[in-house]
Design a protein around this motif. Structure first.
Motif, PDB file in Angstrom:
ATOM      1  N   PRO A  21     -11.853   1.767   6.501  1.00  0.00           N
ATOM      2  CA  PRO A  21     -13.158   1.290   6.044  1.00  0.00           C
ATOM      3  C   PRO A  21     -13.967   0.582   7.126  1.00  0.00           C
ATOM      4  O   PRO A  21     -15.180   0.440   7.003  1.00  0.00           O
ATOM      5  CB  PRO A  21     -12.812   0.328   4.909  1.00  0.00           C
ATOM      6  CG  PRO A  21     -11.412  -0.099   5.180  1.00  0.00           C
ATOM      7  CD  PRO A  21     -10.748   1.055   5.876  1.00  0.00           C
ATOM      8  N   HIS A  22     -13.315   0.171   8.202  1.00  0.00           N
ATOM      9  CA  HIS A  22     -14.012  -0.532   9.281  1.00  0.00           C
ATOM     10  C   HIS A  22     -14.455   0.416  10.395  1.00  0.00           C
ATOM     11  O   HIS A  22     -15.363   0.101  11.150  1.00  0.00           O
ATOM     12  CB  HIS A  22     -13.121  -1.634   9.855  1.00  0.00           C
ATOM     13  CG  HIS A  22     -12.657  -2.589   8.809  1.00  0.00           C
ATOM     14  ND1 HIS A  22     -13.503  -3.467   8.171  1.00  0.00           N
ATOM     15  CD2 HIS A  22     -11.438  -2.765   8.247  1.00  0.00           C
ATOM     16  CE1 HIS A  22     -12.816  -4.162   7.281  1.00  0.00           C
ATOM     17  NE2 HIS A  22     -11.575  -3.750   7.293  1.00  0.00           N
ATOM     18  N   THR A  23     -13.782   1.538  10.503  1.00  0.00           N
ATOM     19  CA  THR A  23     -14.110   2.558  11.504  1.00  0.00           C
ATOM     20  C   THR A  23     -14.086   3.890  10.780  1.00  0.00           C
ATOM     21  O   THR A  23     -13.078   4.567  10.745  1.00  0.00           O
ATOM     22  CB  THR A  23     -13.081   2.542  12.657  1.00  0.00           C
ATOM     23  OG1 THR A  23     -12.926   1.208  13.117  1.00  0.00           O
ATOM     24  CG2 THR A  23     -13.517   3.436  13.795  1.00  0.00           C
ATOM     25  N   TYR A  24     -15.204   4.266  10.196  1.00  0.00           N
ATOM     26  CA  TYR A  24     -15.238   5.390   9.267  1.00  0.00           C
ATOM     27  C   TYR A  24     -14.850   6.723   9.895  1.00  0.00           C
ATOM     28  O   TYR A  24     -14.414   7.628   9.212  1.00  0.00           O
ATOM     29  CB  TYR A  24     -16.619   5.495   8.611  1.00  0.00           C
ATOM     30  CG  TYR A  24     -16.597   6.391   7.403  1.00  0.00           C
ATOM     31  CD1 TYR A  24     -15.930   6.004   6.247  1.00  0.00           C
ATOM     32  CD2 TYR A  24     -17.205   7.631   7.423  1.00  0.00           C
ATOM     33  CE1 TYR A  24     -15.891   6.827   5.137  1.00  0.00           C
ATOM     34  CE2 TYR A  24     -17.173   8.454   6.311  1.00  0.00           C
ATOM     35  CZ  TYR A  24     -16.505   8.048   5.173  1.00  0.00           C
ATOM     36  OH  TYR A  24     -16.466   8.864   4.077  1.00  0.00           O
ATOM     37  N   ASP A  25     -14.966   6.860  11.215  1.00  0.00           N
ATOM     38  CA  ASP A  25     -14.597   8.128  11.828  1.00  0.00           C
ATOM     39  C   ASP A  25     -13.100   8.226  12.117  1.00  0.00           C
ATOM     40  O   ASP A  25     -12.650   9.175  12.743  1.00  0.00           O
ATOM     41  CB  ASP A  25     -15.419   8.384  13.087  1.00  0.00           C
ATOM     42  CG  ASP A  25     -15.202   7.336  14.163  1.00  0.00           C
ATOM     43  OD1 ASP A  25     -14.710   6.249  13.839  1.00  0.00           O
ATOM     44  OD2 ASP A  25     -15.552   7.613  15.320  1.00  0.00           O
ATOM     45  N   VAL A  26     -12.316   7.263  11.636  1.00  0.00           N
ATOM     46  CA  VAL A  26     -10.874   7.287  11.800  1.00  0.00           C
ATOM     47  C   VAL A  26     -10.231   7.524  10.436  1.00  0.00           C
ATOM     48  O   VAL A  26     -10.489   6.801   9.487  1.00  0.00           O
ATOM     49  CB  VAL A  26     -10.355   5.965  12.400  1.00  0.00           C
ATOM     50  CG1 VAL A  26      -8.833   5.947  12.439  1.00  0.00           C
ATOM     51  CG2 VAL A  26     -10.945   5.739  13.778  1.00  0.00           C
ATOM     52  N   ALA A  27      -9.417   8.565  10.353  1.00  0.00           N
ATOM     53  CA  ALA A  27      -8.705   8.877   9.118  1.00  0.00           C
ATOM     54  C   ALA A  27      -7.277   9.265   9.476  1.00  0.00           C
ATOM     55  O   ALA A  27      -7.016   9.769  10.574  1.00  0.00           O
ATOM     56  CB  ALA A  27      -9.381  10.021   8.374  1.00  0.00           C
ATOM     57  N   ASN A  28      -6.358   9.021   8.554  1.00  0.00           N
ATOM     58  CA  ASN A  28      -4.987   9.426   8.774  1.00  0.00           C
ATOM     59  C   ASN A  28      -4.263   9.584   7.439  1.00  0.00           C
ATOM     60  O   ASN A  28      -4.767   9.189   6.397  1.00  0.00           O
ATOM     61  CB  ASN A  28      -4.252   8.464   9.705  1.00  0.00           C
ATOM     62  CG  ASN A  28      -4.376   7.026   9.276  1.00  0.00           C
ATOM     63  OD1 ASN A  28      -4.382   6.725   8.096  1.00  0.00           O
ATOM     64  ND2 ASN A  28      -4.493   6.138  10.220  1.00  0.00           N
ATOM     65  N   VAL A  29      -3.101  10.197   7.493  1.00  0.00           N
ATOM     66  CA  VAL A  29      -2.276  10.382   6.304  1.00  0.00           C
ATOM     67  C   VAL A  29      -1.466   9.110   6.096  1.00  0.00           C
ATOM     68  O   VAL A  29      -0.854   8.598   7.034  1.00  0.00           O
ATOM     69  CB  VAL A  29      -1.350  11.600   6.470  1.00  0.00           C
ATOM     70  CG1 VAL A  29      -0.352  11.696   5.325  1.00  0.00           C
ATOM     71  CG2 VAL A  29      -2.174  12.871   6.576  1.00  0.00           C
ATOM     72  N   GLN A  30      -1.500   8.594   4.871  1.00  0.00           N
ATOM     73  CA  GLN A  30      -0.778   7.366   4.555  1.00  0.00           C
ATOM     74  C   GLN A  30       0.066   7.560   3.306  1.00  0.00           C
ATOM     75  O   GLN A  30      -0.345   8.247   2.375  1.00  0.00           O
ATOM     76  CB  GLN A  30      -1.764   6.224   4.289  1.00  0.00           C
ATOM     77  CG  GLN A  30      -2.504   5.758   5.497  1.00  0.00           C
ATOM     78  CD  GLN A  30      -1.585   5.097   6.498  1.00  0.00           C
ATOM     79  OE1 GLN A  30      -0.769   4.261   6.163  1.00  0.00           O
ATOM     80  NE2 GLN A  30      -1.716   5.490   7.747  1.00  0.00           N
ATOM     81  N   GLU A  31       1.208   6.926   3.300  1.00  0.00           N
ATOM     82  CA  GLU A  31       2.051   6.904   2.117  1.00  0.00           C
ATOM     83  C   GLU A  31       1.488   5.876   1.143  1.00  0.00           C
ATOM     84  O   GLU A  31       1.035   4.808   1.548  1.00  0.00           O
ATOM     85  CB  GLU A  31       3.469   6.510   2.540  1.00  0.00           C
ATOM     86  CG  GLU A  31       4.478   6.560   1.436  1.00  0.00           C
ATOM     87  CD  GLU A  31       5.860   6.211   1.951  1.00  0.00           C
ATOM     88  OE1 GLU A  31       6.535   7.115   2.472  1.00  0.00           O
ATOM     89  OE2 GLU A  31       6.225   5.027   1.848  1.00  0.00           O
ATOM     90  N   ALA A  32       1.503   6.211  -0.151  1.00  0.00           N
ATOM     91  CA  ALA A  32       1.025   5.283  -1.184  1.00  0.00           C
ATOM     92  C   ALA A  32       1.995   5.342  -2.356  1.00  0.00           C
ATOM     93  O   ALA A  32       2.681   6.343  -2.569  1.00  0.00           O
ATOM     94  CB  ALA A  32      -0.377   5.671  -1.644  1.00  0.00           C
ATOM     95  N   ALA A  33       2.043   4.280  -3.113  1.00  0.00           N
ATOM     96  CA  ALA A  33       2.897   4.222  -4.300  1.00  0.00           C
ATOM     97  C   ALA A  33       2.048   4.372  -5.547  1.00  0.00           C
ATOM     98  O   ALA A  33       0.949   3.818  -5.631  1.00  0.00           O
ATOM     99  CB  ALA A  33       3.649   2.895  -4.341  1.00  0.00           C
ATOM    100  N   VAL A  34       2.551   5.126  -6.502  1.00  0.00           N
ATOM    101  CA  VAL A  34       1.916   5.205  -7.814  1.00  0.00           C
ATOM    102  C   VAL A  34       2.470   4.035  -8.622  1.00  0.00           C
ATOM    103  O   VAL A  34       3.688   3.846  -8.707  1.00  0.00           O
ATOM    104  CB  VAL A  34       2.223   6.547  -8.514  1.00  0.00           C
ATOM    105  CG1 VAL A  34       1.630   6.578  -9.910  1.00  0.00           C
ATOM    106  CG2 VAL A  34       1.696   7.716  -7.677  1.00  0.00           C
ATOM    107  N   VAL A  35       1.588   3.228  -9.182  1.00  0.00           N
ATOM    108  CA  VAL A  35       1.987   2.026  -9.927  1.00  0.00           C
ATOM    109  C   VAL A  35       1.192   1.931 -11.224  1.00  0.00           C
ATOM    110  O   VAL A  35       0.168   2.600 -11.396  1.00  0.00           O
ATOM    111  CB  VAL A  35       1.755   0.743  -9.090  1.00  0.00           C
ATOM    112  CG1 VAL A  35       2.603   0.748  -7.823  1.00  0.00           C
ATOM    113  CG2 VAL A  35       0.278   0.589  -8.742  1.00  0.00           C
ATOM    114  N   ASN A  36       1.665   1.102 -12.128  1.00  0.00           N
ATOM    115  CA  ASN A  36       0.879   0.791 -13.319  1.00  0.00           C
ATOM    116  C   ASN A  36      -0.318  -0.037 -12.880  1.00  0.00           C
ATOM    117  O   ASN A  36      -0.170  -0.995 -12.130  1.00  0.00           O
ATOM    118  CB  ASN A  36       1.721   0.028 -14.331  1.00  0.00           C
ATOM    119  CG  ASN A  36       2.804   0.907 -14.921  1.00  0.00           C
ATOM    120  OD1 ASN A  36       2.535   2.024 -15.348  1.00  0.00           O
ATOM    121  ND2 ASN A  36       4.029   0.422 -14.938  1.00  0.00           N
ATOM    122  N   ASN A  37      -1.481   0.324 -13.348  1.00  0.00           N
ATOM    123  CA  ASN A  37      -2.707  -0.348 -12.946  1.00  0.00           C
ATOM    124  C   ASN A  37      -2.781  -1.725 -13.614  1.00  0.00           C
ATOM    125  O   ASN A  37      -2.893  -1.809 -14.832  1.00  0.00           O
ATOM    126  CB  ASN A  37      -3.923   0.492 -13.331  1.00  0.00           C
ATOM    127  CG  ASN A  37      -5.200  -0.026 -12.748  1.00  0.00           C
ATOM    128  OD1 ASN A  37      -5.317  -1.188 -12.390  1.00  0.00           O
ATOM    129  ND2 ASN A  37      -6.192   0.842 -12.659  1.00  0.00           N
TER     130      ASN A  37
END
Length: 87
Positions: A21-37
Motif C-alpha cells: 500500500p505504500h509503494t503501489y508498483d510493488v506486488a508479491n505473492v503472500q501467504e494468508a490465513a483464512v479466519v473467522n471474521n
C-alpha cells in the motif's frame, strides 16, 4: 482462483497477490490465513500482515503458492522474459 467462500474453512492457508500500500508498483505473492471474521460473525476473512481482509471477489485467492506464482507472472510478467535483466 476460487472465489466461493464456502470452499474455505477457518485455519486454511491460501496465497494472494498483495500490492504494497505504500509503494503501489510493488506486488508479491503472500501467504494468508483464512479466519473467522471478528467484525462479522459467521463470515470468513483473510488475515495478512496483522490485518483482516474480507474474503470476497476483490482479492484473488489461490489454493497453492505455485498457482499464485503463475497468476502473478501472467499479470506482471517475468523480468527475465520481458527484456529486463537481473543484475
Amino acid at each position: 482462483m476460487d472465489l466461493n467462500q464456502s470452499n474455505y474453512r477457518a485455519g486454511d492457508i491460501v496465497y494472494v497477490i498483495y500490492r504494497n500500500p505504500h509503494t503501489y508498483d510493488v506486488a508479491n505473492v503472500q501467504e494468508a490465513a483464512v479466519v473467522n471474521n471478528p467484525e462479522a460473525p459467521g463470515e470468513l476473512a483473510l488475515f495478512l500482515y496483522e490485518t483482516y481482509f474480507p474474503l470476497d471477489s476483490n482479492i484473488a485467492v489461490y489454493a497453492s503458492e505455485g498457482e499464485a506464482e503463475r497468476a502473478y507472472h501472467d499479470a506482471f510478467g517475468n523480468p527475465n522474459t520481458e527484456g529486463h535483466q537481473l543484475w
